[in-house]
Design a protein around this motif. Structure first.
Motif, PDB file in Angstrom:
ATOM      1  N   PRO A  39       0.837  -1.199   0.000  1.00 60.69           N
ATOM      2  CA  PRO A  39       0.000   0.000   0.000  1.00 60.69           C
ATOM      3  C   PRO A  39       0.871   1.249   0.000  1.00 60.69           C
ATOM      4  O   PRO A  39       1.938   1.286   0.606  1.00 60.69           O
ATOM      5  CB  PRO A  39      -0.784  -0.106   1.306  1.00 60.69           C
ATOM      6  CG  PRO A  39      -0.674  -1.533   1.719  1.00 60.69           C
ATOM      7  CD  PRO A  39       0.597  -2.055   1.133  1.00 60.69           C
ATOM      8  N   GLU A  40       0.406   2.260  -0.711  1.00 61.17           N
ATOM      9  CA  GLU A  40       1.189   3.478  -0.837  1.00 61.17           C
ATOM     10  C   GLU A  40       1.266   4.245   0.485  1.00 61.17           C
ATOM     11  O   GLU A  40       2.155   5.043   0.684  1.00 61.17           O
ATOM     12  CB  GLU A  40       0.590   4.364  -1.928  1.00 61.17           C
ATOM     13  CG  GLU A  40       0.726   3.759  -3.309  1.00 61.17           C
ATOM     14  CD  GLU A  40       0.134   4.642  -4.378  1.00 61.17           C
ATOM     15  OE1 GLU A  40      -0.088   5.838  -4.110  1.00 61.17           O
ATOM     16  OE2 GLU A  40      -0.097   4.139  -5.470  1.00 61.17           O
ATOM     17  N   GLN A  41       0.319   4.000   1.359  1.00 63.13           N
ATOM     18  CA  GLN A  41       0.306   4.726   2.626  1.00 63.13           C
ATOM     19  C   GLN A  41       1.411   4.247   3.559  1.00 63.13           C
ATOM     20  O   GLN A  41       1.892   5.000   4.377  1.00 63.13           O
ATOM     21  CB  GLN A  41      -1.038   4.565   3.313  1.00 63.13           C
ATOM     22  CG  GLN A  41      -2.166   5.218   2.556  1.00 63.13           C
ATOM     23  CD  GLN A  41      -3.502   4.968   3.226  1.00 63.13           C
ATOM     24  OE1 GLN A  41      -3.598   4.157   4.127  1.00 63.13           O
ATOM     25  NE2 GLN A  41      -4.523   5.655   2.773  1.00 63.13           N
ATOM     26  N   GLU A  42       1.796   2.971   3.422  1.00 65.38           N
ATOM     27  CA  GLU A  42       2.813   2.438   4.319  1.00 65.38           C
ATOM     28  C   GLU A  42       4.185   2.880   3.855  1.00 65.38           C
ATOM     29  O   GLU A  42       4.555   2.701   2.713  1.00 65.38           O
ATOM     30  CB  GLU A  42       2.760   0.916   4.344  1.00 65.38           C
ATOM     31  CG  GLU A  42       1.625   0.360   5.154  1.00 65.38           C
ATOM     32  CD  GLU A  42       1.759  -1.142   5.320  1.00 65.38           C
ATOM     33  OE1 GLU A  42       2.901  -1.636   5.386  1.00 65.38           O
ATOM     34  OE2 GLU A  42       0.726  -1.802   5.373  1.00 65.38           O
ATOM     35  N   GLN A  43       4.923   3.446   4.752  1.00 61.32           N
ATOM     36  CA  GLN A  43       6.282   3.855   4.470  1.00 61.32           C
ATOM     37  C   GLN A  43       7.154   3.311   5.590  1.00 61.32           C
ATOM     38  O   GLN A  43       6.780   3.362   6.756  1.00 61.32           O
ATOM     39  CB  GLN A  43       6.406   5.373   4.422  1.00 61.32           C
ATOM     40  CG  GLN A  43       5.629   6.011   3.306  1.00 61.32           C
ATOM     41  CD  GLN A  43       5.756   7.534   3.352  1.00 61.32           C
ATOM     42  OE1 GLN A  43       6.398   8.069   4.235  1.00 61.32           O
ATOM     43  NE2 GLN A  43       5.139   8.194   2.402  1.00 61.32           N
TER      44      GLN A  43
END
Length: 109
Positions: free
Chosen positions: A73-77
């Motif tokens: 997911p793009e939100q997870e960094q």
């Protein structure tokens, strides 16, 4: 009601058993039945969620076994966490003083 929408007899019996076990004094039979229905619905919803999680886990497992990269997911960094722990010197000071006091008492006695 469709066949797949009906709770299983085992679920109905378990819900009724739990509802009866938690029955309050003066509670009517209808109230107990309503509580049992609520327990059934909660149980069925829980089972649906667990099945969905199992399907998702199996899907991810198959993707990983095929060598396909799992979608991130793009939100997870990824965040690097640096923990700095600093101990207070008071316990060490008290330990040293207690040993000095013990040594002084032992030699002077």
């Amino acid at each position: 009601m469709a066949k797949y929408d009906r709770p299983s007899p085992e679920t109905q019996q378990a819900a009724l058993k739990v509802a009866r076990a938690n029955q309050k004094p003066g509670q009517t039979k209808e109230q107990t039945q309503l509580i049992a229905q609520g327990i059934q619905k909660g149980s069925e919803e829980y089972k649906k969620q667990m099945k969905a999680r199992a399907r998702e886990a199996n899907r991810l497992k198959k993707q990983q076994s095929r060598g396909a990269p799992s979608p991130q997911p793009e939100q997870e960094q990824e965040v690097e966490v640096i923990e700095v722990s600093r101990q207070h010197p008071l316990p060490w000071l008290l330990l040293a003083l207690s040993w000095l006091g013990f040594a002084a008492w032992h030699w002077l006695a």
